[in-house]
Design a protein around this motif. Structure first.
Motif, short mmCIF file in Angstrom:
data_model
loop_
_atom_site.label_atom_id
_atom_site.label_comp_id
_atom_site.label_asym_id
_atom_site.label_seq_id
_atom_site.Cartn_x
_atom_site.Cartn_y
_atom_site.Cartn_z
N GLY A 88 0.82 -1.21 0.00
CA GLY A 88 0.00 0.00 0.00
C GLY A 88 0.85 1.26 0.00
N GLY A 89 1.93 1.23 0.77
CA GLY A 89 2.84 2.37 0.81
C GLY A 89 3.48 2.62 -0.55
N LEU A 90 3.84 1.55 -1.24
CA LEU A 90 4.43 1.71 -2.58
C LEU A 90 3.42 2.27 -3.57
N VAL A 91 2.17 1.80 -3.47
CA VAL A 91 1.12 2.29 -4.36
C VAL A 91 0.88 3.77 -4.10
N VAL A 92 0.76 4.15 -2.84
CA VAL A 92 0.53 5.55 -2.49
C VAL A 92 1.70 6.41 -2.98
N ARG A 93 2.90 5.95 -2.73
CA ARG A 93 4.08 6.73 -3.18
C ARG A 93 4.09 6.87 -4.69
N GLY A 94 3.73 5.79 -5.40
CA GLY A 94 3.68 5.85 -6.85
C GLY A 94 2.61 6.82 -7.36
N LEU A 95 1.48 6.86 -6.69
CA LEU A 95 0.40 7.75 -7.11
C LEU A 95 0.73 9.22 -6.83
N LEU A 96 1.52 9.47 -5.79
CA LEU A 96 1.86 10.86 -5.42
C LEU A 96 2.97 11.44 -6.26
N ARG A 97 3.59 10.65 -7.06
CA ARG A 97 4.69 11.16 -7.89
C ARG A 97 4.18 11.88 -9.10
#
Length: 97
Positions: A88-97
């Motif tokens: 989930g953290g990776l998905v969120v970080r990817g979306l915020l880029r």
């Protein structure tokens, strides 16, 4: 530990999983760079191999202890939750880029 007691199928599957997991990771890239900079690949190999043996021994010992101290179902739930949180953290970080 007796060699006759070794689960060879588990040994080989562990080898395969760790080998694939370590390909191209930070450890392998660090070893590559240290070896290139030092021009002493044998010393780098021996140092890296010793570090990986100590790291794997610590992980196996901790896993053995956890396997005896914590019920299997709880371990599975905790591992699943950890993967969900990390993913989930990776998905969120990817979306915020």
């Amino acid at each position: 530990m007796r060699w006759a007691a070794v689960d060879w199928r588990l040994l080989l599957s562990t080898f395969g999983v760790v080998l694939v997991a370590e390909l191209g990771d930070k450890t392998q890239l660090s070893v590559l760079l240290l070896s290139a900079q030092s021009r002493s690949p044998l010393a780098v190999f021996l140092g890296a191999a010793a570090a990986l043996v100590v790291d794997a021994a610590a992980g196996a010992a901790a896993g053995g202890w956890l396997g005896r101290a914590v019920p299997e179902r709880l371990l599975q739930l905790a591992a699943g939750a950890a993967f969900l949180v990390l993913g989930g953290g990776l998905v969120v970080r990817g979306l915020l880029r």
